[in-house]
Design a protein around this motif. Sequence first.
Motif, PDB file in Angstrom:
ATOM      1  N   SER A 211      88.302  50.537  35.052  1.00  0.00           N
ATOM      2  CA  SER A 211      88.325  49.609  35.639  1.00  0.00           C
ATOM      3  C   SER A 211      89.528  49.395  35.438  1.00  0.00           C
ATOM      4  O   SER A 211      89.388  48.842  34.349  1.00  0.00           O
ATOM      5  N   ILE A 212      89.612  48.807  36.627  1.00  0.00           N
ATOM      6  CA  ILE A 212      91.590  48.268  36.392  1.00  0.00           C
ATOM      7  C   ILE A 212      91.248  46.831  36.774  1.00  0.00           C
ATOM      8  O   ILE A 212      91.206  46.319  37.351  1.00  0.00           O
ATOM      9  N   ALA A 214      92.801  43.176  36.206  1.00  0.00           N
ATOM     10  CA  ALA A 214      94.073  42.317  37.134  1.00  0.00           C
ATOM     11  C   ALA A 214      95.517  41.828  36.119  1.00  0.00           C
ATOM     12  O   ALA A 214      96.636  42.150  36.956  1.00  0.00           O
ATOM     13  N   HIS A 251     100.958  45.542  38.547  1.00  0.00           N
ATOM     14  CA  HIS A 251     100.196  46.387  39.771  1.00  0.00           C
ATOM     15  C   HIS A 251     100.741  48.181  40.670  1.00  0.00           C
ATOM     16  O   HIS A 251     100.133  48.645  40.519  1.00  0.00           O
ATOM     17  N   CYS A 254      99.751  50.679  38.487  1.00  0.00           N
ATOM     18  CA  CYS A 254      98.191  50.946  38.827  1.00  0.00           C
ATOM     19  C   CYS A 254      98.350  51.782  40.128  1.00  0.00           C
ATOM     20  O   CYS A 254      97.773  53.065  39.969  1.00  0.00           O
ATOM     21  N   PHE A 304      97.101  47.217  46.761  1.00  0.00           N
ATOM     22  CA  PHE A 304      96.949  47.020  44.620  1.00  0.00           C
ATOM     23  C   PHE A 304      94.901  46.678  44.531  1.00  0.00           C
ATOM     24  O   PHE A 304      94.893  46.819  44.047  1.00  0.00           O
ATOM     25  N   TYR A 305      94.931  45.637  45.782  1.00  0.00           N
ATOM     26  CA  TYR A 305      93.524  44.869  45.261  1.00  0.00           C
ATOM     27  C   TYR A 305      92.480  45.708  46.179  1.00  0.00           C
ATOM     28  O   TYR A 305      91.569  45.817  46.072  1.00  0.00           O
ATOM     29  N   ARG A 308      91.502  47.913  42.920  1.00  0.00           N
ATOM     30  CA  ARG A 308      91.223  47.110  42.209  1.00  0.00           C
ATOM     31  C   ARG A 308      89.717  46.625  42.481  1.00  0.00           C
ATOM     32  O   ARG A 308      88.683  46.868  41.126  1.00  0.00           O
ATOM     33  N   GLY A 311      87.685  44.976  39.658  1.00  0.00           N
ATOM     34  CA  GLY A 311      87.323  45.074  38.666  1.00  0.00           C
ATOM     35  C   GLY A 311      86.323  46.072  38.669  1.00  0.00           C
ATOM     36  O   GLY A 311      85.730  46.420  37.194  1.00  0.00           O
ATOM     37  N   PHE A 351      92.692  52.236  31.065  1.00  0.00           N
ATOM     38  CA  PHE A 351      91.864  50.854  31.520  1.00  0.00           C
ATOM     39  C   PHE A 351      91.671  49.980  30.845  1.00  0.00           C
ATOM     40  O   PHE A 351      91.876  49.619  29.703  1.00  0.00           O
ATOM     41  N   ASP A 352      90.387  49.492  31.479  1.00  0.00           N
ATOM     42  CA  ASP A 352      90.437  47.901  30.910  1.00  0.00           C
ATOM     43  C   ASP A 352      88.914  48.079  29.646  1.00  0.00           C
ATOM     44  O   ASP A 352      88.452  49.824  30.024  1.00  0.00           O
TER      45      ASP A 352
END
Length: 405
Positions: A211-212, A214, A251, A254, A304-305, A308, A311, A351-352
């Motif tokens: 999970s990426i 922000a 960003h 990623c 990027f968004y 992602r 998330g 990552f997260d």
Amino acid sequence: MYKEDEITVSQKLPRQPKNSQDHRWRFWATVPIYPYSKRRTIRKEILKDTIWTFDQLQGIFYVVVPIRMTIIKLKSGGLLVYAPVAPTPECIRLVQELVAHHGDVKYIILPTISGLEHKYVVGPFARKFPQATVYVAPKQWSFPVDLPLSWLGFPGKRTKVLPQDSSQTPFSDEFDYAILGDIDLRLGQFAEVAFLHKRSQTLLVTDSIVSIPAKPPEIVEQDLYPLLFHARDSAIEAISDTQGNRLRGWHRICLFAMYFRSSVLDIPSIGKTVTDAVRSPNKSTQAYWGLYPFQWQVNWEEAFYTLRSDGRLLVAPILQTLILNRAPKETLAWADAIALWNFTQIIPCHFDAPISTTPQEFRQAFSFLESNIANSPRFPKADLQTLKNIDALLYKPGIIPPPKI
């Protein structure tokens, strides 16, 4: 979107001290990736007196992401280690603090067979805890010569292979696991072992799910240079520390990490790259002598968004395009088995983490392998094109098997 306020010295996050022997990793040359011989470690308590994560940093060309070890306290006393990281003096001291309160390290788990960044630290880590039994994913291999585990640095007398049946392990009362294996890539194989800690309803995975976030993770902000290096729009732009640059750099990192080259990234000509390097105010060795062969399109933030996706859980495009599509049935069967487990959070190795989720969301992340939607990937086709080109370059001459979807 990006705040450009200059950050004062008092606001800056801690940097590595001048005397950083505490972070020294002397086997860095085995896998020579950034930050080479200096590995800082951050320990976080995820569940009080039960689960801890240990984050370090790794990357190539300043494309840096966290690499994570998880330690879980056993109900009977002692500790289980999932996916060790580099055993620097700092890292081992942080583990020993847990040992002093919760008992010895009893088990060390290597949950992969192909991830060198996970694999090469296990032997040195295990030597710091001579009472621990090492369990490794089945069918370990090495290239170009397949060597015995003891020749790869694993302690011969206390290294065991994880049995297919998780009930045959001494920690089966607390853990289930599922092995995704036998993905033949001809040059080697891919495997991953997901562990379920039943008492805390926590799923541990290695590379399969991420999970990426922000914002850049804490371990990434301990070394700001990679973020600021990639925040620039050209080589002639000075490296400057602002909140906006930290965010912009993360960003872009990623996008590099997930796609290699996104569709919103252009590569200038060699002539322009060299000319800009000559004009660059950043000519140090650290800045690659001013070389910065990247040019981002104005709409790069959208990529990027999209990647992602707020998330959500995702399977990295590299795995989707180059590995798991070689074994869609096997991967889906593995994901189906895990989706039957009861977990509320996932701790990946990158990552997260931790990620609050459900078994259904975990299973949904692998839906790209289902034949009815295989031609409609979540990621834009243009962003996947570089990976598709690499895939074709490898399977058309028979270096790796062709994809099955």
